[in-house]
Scaffold this active site. Structure first.
Site, short mmCIF file in Angstrom:
data_model
loop_
_atom_site.label_atom_id
_atom_site.label_comp_id
_atom_site.label_asym_id
_atom_site.label_seq_id
_atom_site.Cartn_x
_atom_site.Cartn_y
_atom_site.Cartn_z
N CYS A 58 -7.28 4.01 -6.53
CA CYS A 58 -6.74 3.32 -5.29
C CYS A 58 -7.70 3.39 -4.09
O CYS A 58 -8.28 4.31 -3.67
CB CYS A 58 -5.61 4.38 -5.11
SG CYS A 58 -4.71 4.00 -3.41
N CYS A 61 -6.87 5.59 -1.16
CA CYS A 61 -6.95 6.92 -1.49
C CYS A 61 -8.41 7.28 -1.24
O CYS A 61 -8.76 8.29 -0.74
CB CYS A 61 -6.59 7.23 -2.83
SG CYS A 61 -4.89 6.77 -3.23
#
Length: 139
Positions: A58, A61
């Site tokens: 991600c 992230c």
């Protein structure tokens, strides 16, 4: 807004990637047992838990990971946890994680706030508010 809704795992073991996501005072959670243990430990110590449900693939992230580490050092009165949604799917499902990153602020094993996405300013505001409220209660 900076969040990932889901992506299939492309390569094999991502455990080495988790090292980049953790560090500072961030505890990497690798099992349901370690999750339960940390929640009990935090409750016993009167600490707020900030749980980062994240994924190594991600982008948002990855972007917020260094900031999360900084926050863990800035707020030592809180316990910072990192959970890989791919590694602990059952735990992620039980907490109804629908997007990454999702941050839960937990007091005595119960969710008191939630932040979805990689907005650094909003995340820190939420953490500051909950840490400050806990500090005032203890004084």
């Amino acid at each position: 807004m900076g969040l990932c809704l889901g992506k299939p795992r492309i390569d094999g073991d991502d455990s080495e990637e988790n090292v980049k996501f953790s560090g500072g005072n961030v505890h990497l959670i690798t099992s349901k047992e370690s999750w339960d243990q940390k929640l009990v430990e935090a409750s016993g110590d009167g600490k707020i838990v900030i749980a980062n449900f994240s994924a190594t693939w991600c982008g948002p992230c990855k972007m917020i990971a260094p900031f999360y580490r900084e926050l863990s050092e800035k707020y030592p009165s809180a316990m910072f946890l990192l959970i890989d949604v791919e590694e602990l799917t059952e735990l992620s499902t039980s907490w109804e994680v629908k997007a990454t990153p999702t941050f839960f602020l937990i007091r005595d094993g119960r969710q008191v706030d939630k932040h979805v996405g990689a907005n650094k300013t909003q995340l820190e505001k939420r953490i500051t508010a909950i840490v400050d409220s806990t500090t005032q209660c203890q004084n």
